[in-house]
Design a protein around this motif. Structure first.
Motif, PDB file in Angstrom:
ATOM      1  N   GLN A 106       1.616  -5.820   3.853  1.00  0.00           N
ATOM      2  CA  GLN A 106       0.588  -6.481   4.673  1.00  0.00           C
ATOM      3  C   GLN A 106       0.565  -7.956   4.310  1.00  0.00           C
ATOM      4  O   GLN A 106       0.484  -8.300   3.129  1.00  0.00           O
ATOM      5  CB  GLN A 106      -0.790  -5.876   4.394  1.00  0.00           C
ATOM      6  N   TYR A 140     -10.063   3.363  10.097  1.00  0.00           N
ATOM      7  CA  TYR A 140     -10.457   3.244   8.706  1.00  0.00           C
ATOM      8  C   TYR A 140     -11.373   2.036   8.518  1.00  0.00           C
ATOM      9  O   TYR A 140     -11.109   0.966   9.079  1.00  0.00           O
ATOM     10  CB  TYR A 140      -9.242   3.032   7.804  1.00  0.00           C
ATOM     11  N   PHE A 154       0.683  -5.750   9.344  1.00  0.00           N
ATOM     12  CA  PHE A 154       1.343  -4.805   8.448  1.00  0.00           C
ATOM     13  C   PHE A 154       2.775  -4.567   8.898  1.00  0.00           C
ATOM     14  O   PHE A 154       3.099  -4.679  10.091  1.00  0.00           O
ATOM     15  CB  PHE A 154       0.614  -3.458   8.465  1.00  0.00           C
ATOM     16  N   GLY A 155       3.614  -4.184   7.951  1.00  0.00           N
ATOM     17  CA  GLY A 155       4.916  -3.670   8.303  1.00  0.00           C
ATOM     18  C   GLY A 155       4.774  -2.285   8.909  1.00  0.00           C
ATOM     19  O   GLY A 155       3.711  -1.658   8.833  1.00  0.00           O
ATOM     20  N   GLN A 156       5.874  -1.788   9.469  1.00  0.00           N
ATOM     21  CA  GLN A 156       5.837  -0.507  10.165  1.00  0.00           C
ATOM     22  C   GLN A 156       5.838   0.688   9.215  1.00  0.00           C
ATOM     23  O   GLN A 156       5.647   1.824   9.640  1.00  0.00           O
ATOM     24  CB  GLN A 156       7.020  -0.393  11.144  1.00  0.00           C
ATOM     25  N   GLY A 157       6.076   0.425   7.935  1.00  0.00           N
ATOM     26  CA  GLY A 157       6.066   1.488   6.939  1.00  0.00           C
ATOM     27  C   GLY A 157       7.457   1.955   6.561  1.00  0.00           C
ATOM     28  O   GLY A 157       8.387   1.938   7.392  1.00  0.00           O
ATOM     29  N   GLN A 166      -4.856   3.177  12.949  1.00  0.00           N
ATOM     30  CA  GLN A 166      -3.489   3.665  12.834  1.00  0.00           C
ATOM     31  C   GLN A 166      -3.263   4.776  13.846  1.00  0.00           C
ATOM     32  O   GLN A 166      -3.742   5.908  13.635  1.00  0.00           O
ATOM     33  CB  GLN A 166      -3.218   4.170  11.410  1.00  0.00           C
ATOM     34  N   ASN A 208      -9.168  -9.348  15.958  1.00  0.00           N
ATOM     35  CA  ASN A 208      -7.790  -9.452  16.392  1.00  0.00           C
ATOM     36  C   ASN A 208      -7.770  -9.758  17.891  1.00  0.00           C
ATOM     37  O   ASN A 208      -8.300  -8.978  18.684  1.00  0.00           O
ATOM     38  CB  ASN A 208      -7.049  -8.142  16.092  1.00  0.00           C
ATOM     39  N   TRP A 250      -4.799  -4.307  11.984  1.00  0.00           N
ATOM     40  CA  TRP A 250      -6.068  -4.930  11.629  1.00  0.00           C
ATOM     41  C   TRP A 250      -6.897  -5.161  12.890  1.00  0.00           C
ATOM     42  O   TRP A 250      -6.416  -5.804  13.828  1.00  0.00           O
ATOM     43  CB  TRP A 250      -5.800  -6.250  10.917  1.00  0.00           C
ATOM     44  N   SER A 301       3.645   0.535   2.861  1.00  0.00           N
ATOM     45  CA  SER A 301       3.480  -0.504   3.882  1.00  0.00           C
ATOM     46  C   SER A 301       3.135  -1.838   3.227  1.00  0.00           C
ATOM     47  O   SER A 301       2.372  -1.877   2.262  1.00  0.00           O
ATOM     48  CB  SER A 301       2.359  -0.132   4.858  1.00  0.00           C
ATOM     49  N   ILE A 337      -9.558  -1.122  10.189  1.00  0.00           N
ATOM     50  CA  ILE A 337      -8.121  -0.955  10.378  1.00  0.00           C
ATOM     51  C   ILE A 337      -7.920   0.319  11.193  1.00  0.00           C
ATOM     52  O   ILE A 337      -8.659   1.297  10.996  1.00  0.00           O
ATOM     53  CB  ILE A 337      -7.400  -0.789   9.022  1.00  0.00           C
ATOM     54  N   LEU A 340      -4.147   0.650  -2.328  1.00  0.00           N
ATOM     55  CA  LEU A 340      -3.595  -0.639  -2.744  1.00  0.00           C
ATOM     56  C   LEU A 340      -2.789  -0.496  -4.035  1.00  0.00           C
ATOM     57  O   LEU A 340      -3.277   0.043  -5.028  1.00  0.00           O
ATOM     58  CB  LEU A 340      -4.741  -1.635  -2.947  1.00  0.00           C
ATOM     59  N   PRO A 371      -4.080 -12.801  12.972  1.00  0.00           N
ATOM     60  CA  PRO A 371      -4.451 -11.452  12.568  1.00  0.00           C
ATOM     61  C   PRO A 371      -3.587 -10.967  11.407  1.00  0.00           C
ATOM     62  O   PRO A 371      -2.363 -11.141  11.425  1.00  0.00           O
ATOM     63  CB  PRO A 371      -4.204 -10.624  13.822  1.00  0.00           C
ATOM     64  N   PHE A 372      -4.230 -10.408  10.393  1.00  0.00           N
ATOM     65  CA  PHE A 372      -3.476  -9.879   9.264  1.00  0.00           C
ATOM     66  C   PHE A 372      -2.623  -8.704   9.770  1.00  0.00           C
ATOM     67  O   PHE A 372      -3.140  -7.815  10.444  1.00  0.00           O
ATOM     68  CB  PHE A 372      -4.435  -9.439   8.165  1.00  0.00           C
ATOM     69  N   GLY A 391       2.153   2.555  12.626  1.00  0.00           N
ATOM     70  CA  GLY A 391       1.737   1.629  11.582  1.00  0.00           C
ATOM     71  C   GLY A 391       0.274   1.235  11.674  1.00  0.00           C
ATOM     72  O   GLY A 391      -0.444   1.593  12.603  1.00  0.00           O
ATOM     73  N   LEU A 392      -0.138   0.447  10.700  1.00  0.00           N
ATOM     74  CA  LEU A 392      -1.526   0.016  10.570  1.00  0.00           C
ATOM     75  C   LEU A 392      -1.778  -1.261  11.366  1.00  0.00           C
ATOM     76  O   LEU A 392      -0.914  -2.138  11.445  1.00  0.00           O
ATOM     77  CB  LEU A 392      -1.842  -0.232   9.093  1.00  0.00           C
ATOM     78  N   TYR A 450       0.842  -1.198   0.000  1.00  0.00           N
ATOM     79  CA  TYR A 450       0.000   0.000   0.000  1.00  0.00           C
ATOM     80  C   TYR A 450       0.879   1.251   0.000  1.00  0.00           C
ATOM     81  O   TYR A 450       1.984   1.246   0.547  1.00  0.00           O
ATOM     82  CB  TYR A 450      -0.913   0.037   1.242  1.00  0.00           C
ATOM     83  N   LEU A 505      -7.049  -4.877   0.307  1.00  0.00           N
ATOM     84  CA  LEU A 505      -8.055  -3.888   0.673  1.00  0.00           C
ATOM     85  C   LEU A 505      -8.126  -2.843  -0.431  1.00  0.00           C
ATOM     86  O   LEU A 505      -7.252  -1.975  -0.530  1.00  0.00           O
ATOM     87  CB  LEU A 505      -7.692  -3.269   2.020  1.00  0.00           C
TER      88      LEU A 505
END
Lengths: 106, 119
Positions: free
Chosen positions: A89, B94, A98-101, B39, B60, B47, A87, B37, A46, A95-96, B44-45, A36, B106
């Motif tokens: 994912q 979000y 994400f990376g920290q960005g 943040q 989660n 879920w 980022s 989601i 996305l 739980p899905f 970071g994001l 993303y 997404l």
């Protein structure tokens, strides 16, 4: 939970540069990896799904590769509008996560 | 063009509950998963969970039973409730649609709603 680690955390580059961002999963996730782009004050957008499939409408200068635990996002020739945070994912298991960005700066 | 819009209070007191709704326009809830989601500012994001249009939410586990996600197909919206709030729950929230790629990508997002937990 599967941990996603991106490197670098931030990156300085110039218009026209080729840039690569790396994402590593704490266990194998096959190709269940999405990328993303997020600009300040905006929702994520996305870019890439299934590690290497380009989302409709996304410029072809964006590409993704990898499988298992190591993945990369490449921007072949940076444009001014590409300066943003990226980022990854994993969608292999809940739980899905994400990376920290990675913040891409001029 | 599918559009999502979050609505809810911007400030909530500690220990109270947060309720957010996500209104979907330009498309139906049917045959999709819908997700929340969050943040924290500058972070970071995360879920929170998701729900299929016909029900069956997933959460989660890090939120330790504080979260409830529901769907109302008659209103074309889905909702999030998060209880026992602390300052750590301050974040942009979000709502998003899970696309049909088969890879939980997404593809449509709301603009985000900032929720601040403060007395």
């Amino acid at each position: 939970d599967i941990q996603m680690t991106q490197s670098p955390s931030s990156l300085s580059a110039s218009v026209g540069d080729r840039v690569t961002i790396t994402c590593r999963a704490s266990q194998s996730i096959s190709n269940y990896l999405n990328w993303y782009q997020q600009k300040p004050g905006k929702a994520p957008k996305l870019l890439i799904y299934a590690a290497s499939s380009l989302q409709s409408g996304v410029p072809s200068r964006f590409s993704g590769s990898g499988s298992g635990t190591d993945f990369t996002l490449t921007i072949s020739s940076l444009q001014p509008e590409d300066f943003a945070t990226y980022s990854c994912q994993q969608s292999y298991s809940t739980p899905f996560t994400f990376g920290q960005g990675t913040k891409l700066e001029i | 063009q599918v559009q999502l819009q979050e609505s809810g209070p911007g400030v909530v007191k500690p220990s109270e509950a947060l309720s957010l709704s996500c209104s979907v326009s330009g498309g139906s809830l049917r045959s999709y998963y819908w997700t929340w989601i969050r943040q924290p500012p500058g972070k970071g994001l995360e879920w929170i969970g998701d729900i299929y249009y016909s029900g069956g939410p997933r959460y989660n586990s890090s939120l330790k039973g504080r979260v409830t996600i529901s769907v109302d197909t008659s209103k074309n919206e889905f909702s999030l409730k998060l209880s026992s709030l602390t300052a750590a729950d301050t974040a942009f929230y979000y709502c998003a649609r899970v696309g049909r790629s088969g890879y939980y990508s997404l593809d449509y997002w709301g603009q985000g709603a900032l929720v601040t937990v403060s007395s």
